[in-house]
Design an enzyme around this catalytic site. Sequence first.
Site, mmCIF file in Angstrom:
data_model
loop_
_atom_site.group_PDB
_atom_site.id
_atom_site.type_symbol
_atom_site.label_atom_id
_atom_site.label_comp_id
_atom_site.label_asym_id
_atom_site.label_seq_id
_atom_site.Cartn_x
_atom_site.Cartn_y
_atom_site.Cartn_z
ATOM 1 N N ARG A 2 -17.585 7.408 -2.039
ATOM 2 C CA ARG A 2 -18.629 7.271 -0.653
ATOM 3 C C ARG A 2 -19.272 8.662 -0.427
ATOM 4 O O ARG A 2 -18.616 9.567 -0.523
ATOM 5 C CB ARG A 2 -17.957 6.492 0.263
ATOM 6 C CG ARG A 2 -17.492 5.125 0.171
ATOM 7 C CD ARG A 2 -16.956 4.528 1.277
ATOM 8 N NE ARG A 2 -15.744 5.039 1.897
ATOM 9 C CZ ARG A 2 -15.360 5.080 2.853
ATOM 10 N NH1 ARG A 2 -16.091 4.728 3.957
ATOM 11 N NH2 ARG A 2 -14.174 5.582 3.273
ATOM 12 N N ASN A 50 -13.196 17.556 -1.763
ATOM 13 C CA ASN A 50 -14.168 16.747 -0.783
ATOM 14 C C ASN A 50 -13.820 15.897 0.340
ATOM 15 O O ASN A 50 -14.276 15.615 1.409
ATOM 16 C CB ASN A 50 -15.360 15.829 -1.652
ATOM 17 C CG ASN A 50 -16.042 15.198 -0.721
ATOM 18 O OD1 ASN A 50 -17.097 15.629 0.147
ATOM 19 N ND2 ASN A 50 -15.829 13.845 -0.690
ATOM 20 N N ALA A 51 -12.460 15.133 0.073
ATOM 21 C CA ALA A 51 -11.917 14.159 0.770
ATOM 22 C C ALA A 51 -11.686 14.842 2.294
ATOM 23 O O ALA A 51 -11.008 15.791 2.349
ATOM 24 C CB ALA A 51 -10.550 13.658 0.309
ATOM 25 N N ILE A 101 -11.667 13.326 6.857
ATOM 26 C CA ILE A 101 -11.540 12.437 7.757
ATOM 27 C C ILE A 101 -11.853 13.117 9.247
ATOM 28 O O ILE A 101 -11.625 14.049 9.349
ATOM 29 C CB ILE A 101 -10.359 11.498 7.985
ATOM 30 C CG1 ILE A 101 -9.256 12.348 8.360
ATOM 31 C CG2 ILE A 101 -10.050 10.818 6.770
ATOM 32 C CD1 ILE A 101 -8.037 11.774 8.380
ATOM 33 N N THR A 102 -12.550 12.211 10.158
ATOM 34 C CA THR A 102 -12.410 12.557 11.516
ATOM 35 C C THR A 102 -11.844 11.542 12.314
ATOM 36 O O THR A 102 -11.633 10.621 11.895
ATOM 37 C CB THR A 102 -14.005 12.521 11.864
ATOM 38 O OG1 THR A 102 -14.401 11.403 11.730
ATOM 39 C CG2 THR A 102 -14.963 13.492 11.367
ATOM 40 N N GLN A 123 -16.747 22.675 17.274
ATOM 41 C CA GLN A 123 -17.366 21.477 17.809
ATOM 42 C C GLN A 123 -16.655 20.781 18.895
ATOM 43 O O GLN A 123 -15.355 20.544 18.692
ATOM 44 C CB GLN A 123 -17.719 20.676 16.729
ATOM 45 C CG GLN A 123 -18.452 19.324 17.150
ATOM 46 C CD GLN A 123 -19.631 19.739 17.940
ATOM 47 O OE1 GLN A 123 -20.630 20.333 17.505
ATOM 48 N NE2 GLN A 123 -19.735 19.120 19.287
ATOM 49 N N GLY A 134 -14.792 18.122 21.057
ATOM 50 C CA GLY A 134 -14.737 16.834 20.603
ATOM 51 C C GLY A 134 -14.025 16.924 19.005
ATOM 52 O O GLY A 134 -13.548 15.742 18.400
ATOM 53 N N TYR A 162 -10.364 18.728 13.626
ATOM 54 C CA TYR A 162 -11.352 18.730 12.431
ATOM 55 C C TYR A 162 -11.847 20.084 12.189
ATOM 56 O O TYR A 162 -11.783 20.739 11.230
ATOM 57 C CB TYR A 162 -12.480 17.876 12.646
ATOM 58 C CG TYR A 162 -13.479 17.912 11.564
ATOM 59 C CD1 TYR A 162 -13.454 16.753 10.575
ATOM 60 C CD2 TYR A 162 -14.713 18.397 11.304
ATOM 61 C CE1 TYR A 162 -14.001 16.510 9.309
ATOM 62 C CE2 TYR A 162 -15.510 18.522 10.465
ATOM 63 C CZ TYR A 162 -15.415 17.658 9.498
ATOM 64 O OH TYR A 162 -16.231 17.270 8.440
ATOM 65 N N GLY A 169 -23.794 20.993 7.033
ATOM 66 C CA GLY A 169 -24.190 20.603 8.402
ATOM 67 C C GLY A 169 -23.988 19.156 8.644
ATOM 68 O O GLY A 169 -23.210 18.438 7.790
HETATM 69 N N1 CAA Z 1 -22.850 18.361 20.933
HETATM 70 C C1 CAA Z 1 -23.246 18.254 22.210
HETATM 71 N N2 CAA Z 1 -22.636 17.530 23.290
HETATM 72 C C2 CAA Z 1 -21.852 16.598 22.855
HETATM 73 C C3 CAA Z 1 -21.541 16.457 21.596
HETATM 74 C C4 CAA Z 1 -22.098 17.256 20.580
HETATM 75 N N3 CAA Z 1 -21.614 17.054 19.189
HETATM 76 N N4 CAA Z 1 -20.594 15.429 21.501
HETATM 77 C C5 CAA Z 1 -20.437 15.003 22.650
HETATM 78 N N5 CAA Z 1 -21.211 15.775 23.729
HETATM 79 C C6 CAA Z 1 -21.416 15.624 25.182
HETATM 80 C C7 CAA Z 1 -21.988 14.169 25.521
HETATM 81 O O1 CAA Z 1 -23.414 13.952 25.056
HETATM 82 C C8 CAA Z 1 -21.525 14.133 26.925
HETATM 83 O O2 CAA Z 1 -22.607 14.935 27.768
HETATM 84 P P1 CAA Z 1 -23.321 14.375 28.857
HETATM 85 O O3 CAA Z 1 -22.081 13.575 29.916
HETATM 86 O O4 CAA Z 1 -23.903 15.131 29.643
HETATM 87 O O5 CAA Z 1 -23.955 13.020 28.184
HETATM 88 C C9 CAA Z 1 -20.176 14.918 26.948
HETATM 89 O O6 CAA Z 1 -20.273 15.729 25.866
HETATM 90 C C10 CAA Z 1 -19.065 13.965 26.940
HETATM 91 O O7 CAA Z 1 -19.084 13.142 25.600
HETATM 92 P P2 CAA Z 1 -18.654 11.436 25.574
HETATM 93 O O8 CAA Z 1 -19.446 10.835 27.109
HETATM 94 O O9 CAA Z 1 -19.279 11.048 24.291
HETATM 95 O O10 CAA Z 1 -17.286 11.484 25.956
HETATM 96 P P3 CAA Z 1 -15.980 10.670 25.137
HETATM 97 O O11 CAA Z 1 -14.975 11.005 25.640
HETATM 98 O O12 CAA Z 1 -16.438 9.194 25.262
HETATM 99 O O13 CAA Z 1 -16.404 10.949 23.536
HETATM 100 C C11 CAA Z 1 -16.435 12.288 21.760
HETATM 101 C C12 CAA Z 1 -16.294 12.246 23.066
HETATM 102 C C13 CAA Z 1 -15.453 11.413 20.864
HETATM 103 C C14 CAA Z 1 -15.898 13.867 21.211
HETATM 104 C C15 CAA Z 1 -17.977 11.783 21.389
HETATM 105 O O14 CAA Z 1 -18.736 12.388 22.331
HETATM 106 C C16 CAA Z 1 -18.297 12.348 19.897
HETATM 107 O O15 CAA Z 1 -17.826 11.560 19.045
HETATM 108 N N6 CAA Z 1 -19.090 13.366 19.847
HETATM 109 C C17 CAA Z 1 -19.364 13.898 18.493
HETATM 110 C C18 CAA Z 1 -18.633 14.984 18.203
HETATM 111 C C19 CAA Z 1 -19.024 15.317 16.799
HETATM 112 O O16 CAA Z 1 -20.019 16.231 16.897
HETATM 113 N N7 CAA Z 1 -18.557 14.970 15.636
HETATM 114 C C20 CAA Z 1 -19.092 15.135 14.054
HETATM 115 C C21 CAA Z 1 -18.645 14.033 13.434
HETATM 116 S S1 CAA Z 1 -19.524 14.340 11.932
HETATM 117 C C22 CAA Z 1 -18.747 15.379 11.069
HETATM 118 O O17 CAA Z 1 -17.527 15.815 11.292
HETATM 119 C C23 CAA Z 1 -19.244 15.866 9.526
HETATM 120 C C24 CAA Z 1 -19.636 17.332 9.705
HETATM 121 O O18 CAA Z 1 -18.679 17.786 9.037
HETATM 122 C C25 CAA Z 1 -20.579 17.925 10.564
#
Ligand code: CAA
Length: 241
Positions: A12, A82-83, A85-86, A141, A143, A147, A178
């Site tokens: 996937r 490559n495997a 998870i988050t 990052q 949150g 990871y 990215g």
């Molecule tokens: N960049 C900037 N701001 C972010 C952010 C991000 N990536 N993630 C969260 N925020 C901000 C939110 O917008 C929020 O701000 P406001 O209150 O001003 O709106 C604040 O941080 C708190 O966020 P949440 O309300 O969402 O808080 P939560 O506790 O409900 O959830 C979280 C927290 C689980 C971290 C959720 O925000 C989230 O999933 N964020 C994304 C994290 C991220 O970037 N993950 C990448 C996944 S993809 C990947 O990992 C592949 C790769 O290699 C790039």
Amino acid sequence: MTRIALVTGGTRGIGAAIAIALKESGAQVAVSYAGNDEAAAAFTAKTGIKAYKWSVADYDECVAGIARVEADLGPVDILVNNAGITRDGMFHKLTREAWQAVIDTNLNGVFNMTHPIWPGMRSRKFGRVINISSINGQKGQMGQVNYSASKAGDLGFTKALAQEGAFAGITVNAICPGYIGTEMVRAVPEKVLNEKIIPQIPVGRLGEPEEIARCVVFLASDDAGFITGSTLTANGGQFVV
Ligand code: CAA
């Protein structure tokens, strides 16, 4: 000469695109996957690439899985770790399980896969190890303490092992994607993705899995033999190292 390639998490997302691109480049390809049998069956039906089920988080399963692949195709020349998870969550809410699961798959998985394959690459004096790290291992990052730590660990692993492989014709490189338009990224809350993440990407869009796959094909090629220990960044300008 036909190279044998193994792509973990290859049914996937980015892994599937990598497997397909390596096949198109002339390699014989196998993929591993951890759990989603349905996606694996669909991938194999579409591509003709055989998928093997095991968890990269378990060393013994990796040894057994690699042995099955090598019995079917021959010794692995190109390993794409490559495997991944988050288990995202702010640190104050992060559980020990979410920490451990991400480290076990994203960092220990790279060790568990590379360690059994390494001696064969050394004795054959050829190998390509390509680790899919992340922009978030480079910049950190919110949150994603788990990871980011795992993906930064993959970069240290890459740089150190590259120095050992250089004596034996093996290159070890990392790619830092990215935000790519896969299920993993689509799982980020839509509001966060649209309001916080995409506006930070100068090219103004998510990446495509094929854009990462083309980086892998290049690093896997015989022509890339002078490139080792490097980190290839492909993030639309979101973080300039
Ligand atoms: N960049 C900037 N701001 C972010 C952010 C991000 N990536 N993630 C969260 N925020 C901000 C939110 O917008 C929020 O701000 P406001 O209150 O001003 O709106 C604040 O941080 C708190 O966020 P949440 O309300 O969402 O808080 P939560 O506790 O409900 O959830 C979280 C927290 C689980 C971290 C959720 O925000 C989230 O999933 N964020 C994304 C994290 C991220 O970037 N993950 C990448 C996944 S993809 C990947 O990992 C592949 C790769 O290699 C790039």
